[in-house]
Design an enzyme around this catalytic site. Structure first.
Site, PDB file in Angstrom:
ATOM      1  N   TYR A 145      34.511   0.708 -33.484  1.00 43.24           N
ATOM      2  CA  TYR A 145      33.632  -0.453 -33.462  1.00 43.24           C
ATOM      3  C   TYR A 145      33.911  -1.306 -32.225  1.00 43.24           C
ATOM      4  O   TYR A 145      32.982  -1.812 -31.594  1.00 43.24           O
ATOM      5  CB  TYR A 145      33.801  -1.277 -34.735  1.00 43.24           C
ATOM      6  CG  TYR A 145      32.645  -2.225 -34.975  1.00 43.24           C
ATOM      7  CD1 TYR A 145      31.360  -1.722 -35.199  1.00 43.24           C
ATOM      8  CD2 TYR A 145      32.820  -3.596 -34.953  1.00 43.24           C
ATOM      9  CE1 TYR A 145      30.283  -2.574 -35.401  1.00 43.24           C
ATOM     10  CE2 TYR A 145      31.747  -4.461 -35.157  1.00 43.24           C
ATOM     11  CZ  TYR A 145      30.484  -3.940 -35.379  1.00 43.24           C
ATOM     12  OH  TYR A 145      29.425  -4.790 -35.573  1.00 43.24           O
ATOM     13  N   ARG A 178       0.843  -1.202   0.000  1.00 46.90           N
ATOM     14  CA  ARG A 178       0.000   0.000   0.000  1.00 46.90           C
ATOM     15  C   ARG A 178       0.875   1.248   0.000  1.00 46.90           C
ATOM     16  O   ARG A 178       1.776   1.387   0.837  1.00 46.90           O
ATOM     17  CB  ARG A 178      -0.902  -0.013   1.230  1.00 46.90           C
ATOM     18  CG  ARG A 178      -1.850   1.183   1.304  1.00 46.90           C
ATOM     19  CD  ARG A 178      -2.722   1.078   2.540  1.00 46.90           C
ATOM     20  NE  ARG A 178      -3.602   2.235   2.654  1.00 46.90           N
ATOM     21  CZ  ARG A 178      -4.486   2.410   3.632  1.00 46.90           C
ATOM     22  NH1 ARG A 178      -4.580   1.473   4.596  1.00 46.90           N
ATOM     23  NH2 ARG A 178      -5.260   3.480   3.679  1.00 46.90           N
ATOM     24  N   ASP A 218      32.072   3.777 -41.619  1.00 50.54           N
ATOM     25  CA  ASP A 218      31.399   2.511 -41.928  1.00 50.54           C
ATOM     26  C   ASP A 218      30.545   2.661 -43.186  1.00 50.54           C
ATOM     27  O   ASP A 218      29.772   3.625 -43.321  1.00 50.54           O
ATOM     28  CB  ASP A 218      30.520   2.112 -40.746  1.00 50.54           C
ATOM     29  CG  ASP A 218      29.800   0.804 -40.976  1.00 50.54           C
ATOM     30  OD1 ASP A 218      30.418  -0.252 -40.749  1.00 50.54           O
ATOM     31  OD2 ASP A 218      28.625   0.837 -41.404  1.00 50.54           O
ATOM     32  N   CYS A 264      13.292  -3.060   1.132  1.00 49.07           N
ATOM     33  CA  CYS A 264      11.996  -3.725   1.270  1.00 49.07           C
ATOM     34  C   CYS A 264      12.133  -5.204   0.900  1.00 49.07           C
ATOM     35  O   CYS A 264      12.784  -5.547  -0.092  1.00 49.07           O
ATOM     36  CB  CYS A 264      10.978  -3.055   0.358  1.00 49.07           C
ATOM     37  SG  CYS A 264       9.376  -3.871   0.282  1.00 49.07           S
ATOM     38  N   TRP A 280      37.891   3.171 -37.833  1.00 48.29           N
ATOM     39  CA  TRP A 280      36.678   2.347 -37.861  1.00 48.29           C
ATOM     40  C   TRP A 280      36.769   1.224 -36.838  1.00 48.29           C
ATOM     41  O   TRP A 280      35.850   1.005 -36.050  1.00 48.29           O
ATOM     42  CB  TRP A 280      36.474   1.756 -39.261  1.00 48.29           C
ATOM     43  CG  TRP A 280      35.262   0.871 -39.357  1.00 48.29           C
ATOM     44  CD1 TRP A 280      34.003   1.252 -39.693  1.00 48.29           C
ATOM     45  CD2 TRP A 280      35.197  -0.553 -39.087  1.00 48.29           C
ATOM     46  NE1 TRP A 280      33.145   0.165 -39.659  1.00 48.29           N
ATOM     47  CE2 TRP A 280      33.853  -0.947 -39.284  1.00 48.29           C
ATOM     48  CE3 TRP A 280      36.136  -1.510 -38.692  1.00 48.29           C
ATOM     49  CZ2 TRP A 280      33.430  -2.265 -39.118  1.00 48.29           C
ATOM     50  CZ3 TRP A 280      35.716  -2.822 -38.509  1.00 48.29           C
ATOM     51  CH2 TRP A 280      34.380  -3.197 -38.718  1.00 48.29           C
ATOM     52  N   ARG A 303      16.446   0.543   5.170  1.00 49.44           N
ATOM     53  CA  ARG A 303      16.723  -0.846   4.811  1.00 49.44           C
ATOM     54  C   ARG A 303      15.850  -1.262   3.621  1.00 49.44           C
ATOM     55  O   ARG A 303      14.732  -0.759   3.456  1.00 49.44           O
ATOM     56  CB  ARG A 303      16.496  -1.773   5.996  1.00 49.44           C
ATOM     57  CG  ARG A 303      15.066  -1.877   6.471  1.00 49.44           C
ATOM     58  CD  ARG A 303      14.997  -2.777   7.718  1.00 49.44           C
ATOM     59  NE  ARG A 303      13.613  -3.017   8.132  1.00 49.44           N
ATOM     60  CZ  ARG A 303      12.907  -2.204   8.900  1.00 49.44           C
ATOM     61  NH1 ARG A 303      13.441  -1.077   9.331  1.00 49.44           N
ATOM     62  NH2 ARG A 303      11.664  -2.518   9.232  1.00 49.44           N
TER      63      ARG A 303
END
Length: 486
Positions: free
Chosen positions: A425, A41, A441, A65, A421, A63
């Protein structure tokens, strides 16, 4: 890292999964902190405060849950908003099982320990030690609840070399001992994975395009090492003395991946398996932030609509991926994968699993020392490049330990036969650097071109300037646009 209380309030009241891991709600009246999706809730607004990370909440005395389990939350994208030095420090801290002192960490980053402590205080509000302790305690809780590993093994796997120290830190954060958590799990009828097969759960913020990720990786699977069948990814792994196989499946309804690690002593590899797979599948990507930046470009906006849940496919091991990237220079993906398979067959290590099936491991730099690569279908120049790269790795001239993008490109392009390149990459996929961009590329130039005319690398760089710091994702979208015909 400033949080907007109004947005946090709306997100937690709606239990919006898109905000899972983006912030944590701490309840002043109970002393507990929760994920935005906690089924409990909702507390009244005047009783809550918000934290960007679990480490901050734990450091403030709250702390975790036990219902929503912050240990299972996706990685915080808040880390991506801090300084580059802090990001590199966090990645180094997570790349090794055992803790590193602040002094050692600072030395590896090229800064003073005093400066590093100040950066953590300014950007995260906690010390490096507090971050390490909180993250490792959360990981240990996951193992206590999801596996039947002995508590001493869990302490070791979480990076604590002293069981007494582990118990002290764990109780400080959870206000329970590890033994109490284990008993609570048993009383609740929670079954844990046991023996030589252990299960991990990797949560993420939806959406995640798992099929597209597997399609990308499936086109590049390395025979004997990797396998993609249907919606399942599998590969052989070696971490320290552990040899085993991991199998990854997708539970879309729970927004998580399920990982089964098989092999004798699998428990001794779980922390690094967790970290490496999160990078391989880019599970901590801030997809909303990435989309917000890239959608400013009309071409990328169109492709983003076709690719919800875009992730940047990473690599299991940077060295392995660098070898494969060098092989892929100026030849097709299929040809490079075939040659990589020959390297595995000649220099790799094999082992047999519990079912009697043989698996192969990609060779380490040590196993490739002295290899000539001359009769694997490579040109003499490419074979020489591989030898130079292996030697540079062994000598420390190539540093995979989270260098900055520009530093990485400088050190790798200093080797013969490796250009811009290849450097970008490898940075993009092997090191998961989100701003890497291989501007030369051919696919990128074709996608950005007009008609049959390709764009120029300078034009690609100029256009991609507006995509920072997510240029790697922009490159991925451009490649996808070629396949979709857009």
């Amino acid at each position: 890292m400033q949080l907007d209380p109004a947005i946090c309030s709306s997100a937690r009241l709606a239990r919006d999964r898109r905000f899972d891991g983006r912030f944590f709600t701490a309840v002043k009246t109970t002393g507990i902190f929760c994920r935005p999706i906690c089924p409990a809730r909702p507390p009244l607004e005047h009783n809550v405060t918000y934290f960007a990370t679990a480490a901050e909440a734990a450091n403030a005395g709250f702390r975790p849950c036990l219902r929503c389990r912050p240990d299972s939350a996706p990685g915080s994208p808040a880390w991506g908003l801090v300084s580059t030095t802090v990001q590199r420090a966090l990645k180094l801290m997570r790349s090794e099982r055992e803790a590193q002192s602040v002094e050692v960490l600072a030395m590896r980053l090229g800064v003073s320990s005093r400066y590093l402590r100040r950066l953590f205080g300014e950007h995260l509000g906690v010390s490096p030690l507090a971050v390490w302790q909180a993250e490792r305690a959360l990981f240990a809780f996951r193992l206590l609840r999801d596996t039947e590993l002995p508590i001493a093994d869990i302490a070791f796997e979480a990076g604590f070399n002293s069981l007494r120290r582990f118990n002290g830190v764990f109780k400080q954060i959870y206000q329970r001992t590890p033994s109490e958590v284990r008993r609570e799990r048993a009383a609740g009828g929670v079954a844990g994975a046991r023996g030589s097969r252990i299960r991990l759960y990797l949560d993420y913020r939806p959406p995640l395009d798992w099929s597209q990720l597997l399609a990308f990786l499936g086109a590049r699977v390395l025979a004997g090492v990797e396998q993609v069948e249907g919606e399942v990814y599998q590969r052989s792994i070696a971490l320290d003395q552990f040899r085993g196989v991991l199998r990854v499946t997708h539970q879309a309804e729970k927004s998580r991946l399920v990982v089964e690690v098989q092999g004798e002593g699998a428990g001794a590899a779980l922390y690094l398996v967790n970290q490496r797979l999160r990078r391989l599948f880019d599970l901590d990507a801030d997809t909303e932030e990435i989309s917000a930046v890239l959608s400013r470009d009309p071409m990328l906006e169109k492709q983003l609509a076709l690719s919800p849940g875009l992730r940047l496919p990473g690599a299991w091991d940077p060295f392995e991926y660098a070898i494969r990237a060098i092989l892929g220079q100026q030849i097709s993906v299929a040809a490079a994968t075939t040659i990589a398979g020959r390297i595995v067959a000649r220099y790799g290590e094999s082992f047999v699993d519990d079912a009697g099936d043989e698996h192969w491991l990609f060779p380490t730099a040590q196993r490739l020392e002295g290899a000539d690569f001359s009769d694997l279908g490579l040109t003499r120049a490419r074979a020489r490049t591989l030898r130079e790269f292996v030697a540079a790795t062994l000598e420390g001239r190539v540093n995979f330990a989270e260098p900055e993008l520009d530093d990485w490109c400088r050190q790798i392009t200093a080797l013969p036969g490796i250009g811009d390149w290849t450097a970008h990459y490898i940075a993009m996929r092997g090191l998961s650097m989100p701003d890497a961009f291989p501007a030369s590329d051919l696919g990128i130039l074709q996608a950005l071109g007009s008609g049959a005319e390709k764009a120029k690398p300078k034009q690609a760089l100029a256009r991609a300037e507006n995509w920072r710091p997510w240029r790697a994702y922009g490159a991925l979208l451009l490649w996808q646009s070629l396949k979709s015909g857009d």
